[in-house]
Design an enzyme around this catalytic site. Structure first.
Site, PDB file in Angstrom:
ATOM      1  CG  ASN A   1      31.339  13.819  88.801  1.00  0.00           C
ATOM      2  OD1 ASN A   1      31.809  14.691  89.145  1.00  0.00           O
ATOM      3  ND2 ASN A   1      32.082  12.712  87.537  1.00  0.00           N
ATOM      4  CG  ASP A   2      29.965  10.267  86.633  1.00  0.00           C
ATOM      5  OD1 ASP A   2      29.390  11.556  86.092  1.00  0.00           O
ATOM      6  OD2 ASP A   2      30.810   9.175  86.991  1.00  0.00           O
TER       7      ASP A   2
ATOM      8  CD  GLN B   1      33.649   9.781  91.165  1.00  0.00           C
ATOM      9  OE1 GLN B   1      34.324  10.542  90.252  1.00  0.00           O
ATOM     10  NE2 GLN B   1      33.725   9.153  91.788  1.00  0.00           N
TER      11      GLN B   1
ATOM     12  CE1 TYR C   1      38.235  11.174  88.731  1.00  0.00           C
ATOM     13  CE2 TYR C   1      38.716  10.274  86.768  1.00  0.00           C
ATOM     14  CZ  TYR C   1      38.985  11.401  87.632  1.00  0.00           C
ATOM     15  OH  TYR C   1      39.251  12.284  86.877  1.00  0.00           O
ATOM     16  CB  SER C   2      32.715   6.971  88.664  1.00  0.00           C
ATOM     17  OG  SER C   2      31.880   7.613  88.407  1.00  0.00           O
TER      18      SER C   2
ATOM     19  CG  ASP D   1      33.395   4.766  85.027  1.00  0.00           C
ATOM     20  OD1 ASP D   1      34.566   5.425  86.190  1.00  0.00           O
ATOM     21  OD2 ASP D   1      33.219   5.359  84.391  1.00  0.00           O
TER      22      ASP D   1
ATOM     23  CD  GLU E   1      33.516   8.800  80.857  1.00  0.00           C
ATOM     24  OE1 GLU E   1      34.857   9.356  80.835  1.00  0.00           O
ATOM     25  OE2 GLU E   1      32.273   9.568  80.518  1.00  0.00           O
TER      26      GLU E   1
END
Ligand code: FRU
Length: 466
Positions: A39-40, A56, A99-100, A159, A217
């Protein structure tokens, strides 16, 4: 524990590598995970001349889960090396996901800020903003949490994006207030390790903004052409005409950050992309001073589970890198010039039907009028008076679905086609449509109909000699 987790991920890559790369929908020149879900984009930076893109990554499934940070490096954003895993969710403070987050350089070292995601057995969530460091940009040492959750936010707090201005470091974090409003929290630090809170700089129901979602986000605060621009991905906006048609949005507010008062005055929100598959973008400034953006060419919605690549154990990709410019109160995005290196077999197209699968199309309009371009009989771009529409087949229902944007006129289209993606840049980056699509594998036909008078150039694209 890190060793075994990383080893498990490498085993997964090894086990499925062939299956993944032989998928006919595998992209030719976009960054993807070697297996599993991407993902990101995270930690974008040019460090000691080398471009770093982290992402991610759930190596074990094609669904979301305890994320790793995968890692690619490059000298030119065209030819990439797959590097060792940068972060694995191995510690008490990040065991349900690294996480990001973002990257900065300080004293010749590369620092990563990321969110340690922890879920307790009773379902409650904990969040820790963590730091990791590397001397060589490849091997990272985790330094643990450097910022705890302030009490006036829920645990949807993640994030971190960090930057330096004069002698201080600043961090924005995507957050949710106790009233469940999306917002961006600002912090500052002298040394990257100790962070002081400086309040909220923007948010739903703040400073004249109406209800604007329950969570924001991936914030990113950048300086572009004399302005401060806050990029953010709000969740919970309702569709509004042509706008906010996807489940979640990504866009920006242009304004001015008063670094003394720590207040951000800003204008209205604008979307960064008008297509179907674009979320959680991040930017960085490279050594030549360009501001470059990568986005996730995907989004967390109900269609994720219907992506046809899942049978081959992978899903999603990043966008191509786009250079940002600010003109007349609007961000323009252009593919970075390095992508010209991918061009092969230039053809000046003289007919209105031709074949293309992994290609760049440059279409100049001598005279504009209504037109319709069919991409492999699976996606369609059409222009009628002042409206441009992209249609593609919905992965779940099989019916055509559309996204539309208003545009006064069309003078140029630059289209990046890959085996299962489209990125359409309109009028030198005034608007962009990004979409995944999954055409019949035997169908490579592009057809252009209509009254517009155009000049079309096509290059095949690929960096592997194809
Ligand atoms: C955005 C996001 C981030 C989070 C990450 C988890 O897509 O939800 O807020 O850090 O993905 O993978």
């Amino acid at each position: 524990m890190t060793e075994t987790l990383m080893q498990k991920a490498y085993n997964e890559v090894k086990k499925y590598r062939n299956k993944v790369i032989n998928d006919p929908y595998r992209l030719r020149y976009h960054l993807m995970a070697p297996v599993g879900l991407l993902n990101d984009p995270n930690g974008l930076i040019q460090f000691k001349g080398v471009y770093h893109v982290f992402y991610q990554w759930n190596p074990f499934e094609t669904t979301h889960g305890a994320k790793f940070w995968g890692h690619y490096t490059s000298e030119d954003m065209v030819h990439w090396r797959e590097d060792p895993i940068a972060l694995a969710p191995s510690e008490w403070y990040d065991r349900n996901g690294c996480y990001s987050g973002s990257a900065v350089e300080s004293n010749g070292k590369l620092y990563l800020f990321y969110t340690g995601n922890v879920k307790q057995e009773d379902g409650t969530r904990e969040t820790y903003q963590c730091l990791a460091v590397s001397e060589n940009g490849i091997d990272f040492e985790k330094l643990g949490p450097v910022l705890r959750l302030p009490e006036h936010y829920t645990s949807h707090f993640r994030d971190p994006k960090v930057w330096k201005k004069d002698d201080l470091w600043y961090m924005v974090v995507g957050a949710q207030t106790l009233e469940e409003k999306g917002t961006v929290a600002l912090f500052h630090s002298k040394d990257l390790y100790h962070w002081e809170e400086a309040g909220r700089i923007a948010g739903s129901e703040m400073d004249g903004l109406k209800d604007f979602g329950y969570m924001w986000e991936c914030p990113d605060l950048i300086h572009l052409n004399g302005k401060d621009v806050l990029l953010v991905s709000p969740q919970g906006l309702k569709p509004d005409g042509d706008f906010f048609q996807n489940l979640f949005q990504s866009g920006y507010f242009i304004g001015e950050l008063d670094y003394k008062r720590m207040k951000f005055q800003h204008g209205a929100f604008a979307e960064l992309d008008r297509g179907f598959d674009f979320y959680a973008p991040q930017t960085f400034r490279d050594e030549s001073g360009r501001t470059i953006l990568y986005g996730w060419m995907g989004i967390t919605d109900e269609l994720e589970a219907y992506q046809p690549t899942i049978v081959n154990r992978w899903v999603h990709a990043l966008t191509i890198p786009r250079e940002l410019e600010l003109h007349d109160g609007k961000i323009f995005q252009k593919p970075v010039k390095e992508l010209k290196k991918l061009r092969k077999n230039k053809v000046v197209v003289e007919t209105n039907k031709f074949e293309a699968i992994s290609a760049e199309l440059s279409i100049d309009f001598e005279k504009v009028g209504p037109f319709k371009i069919s991409f492999r009989n699976e996606a369609y771009l059409s222009f009628e008076s002042d409206r441009l529409t992209l249609e593609r087949r919905n992965l779940k229902s099989g019916n055509l679905e559309s996204r539309t944007c208003k545009i006064a006129s069309v003078s140029k289209l630059q289209i990046f086609m890959d085996h299962s993606s489209l990125e359409i840049f309109i009028n030198e980056g005034e608007e962009i449509f990004t979409a995944r699509y999954f055409p019949n594998l035997n169908d490579a036909m592009i057809s252009i109909e209509g009254e517009a008078k155009i000049k079309v150039i096509k290059w095949n694209l690929g960096n592997d000699g194809e």
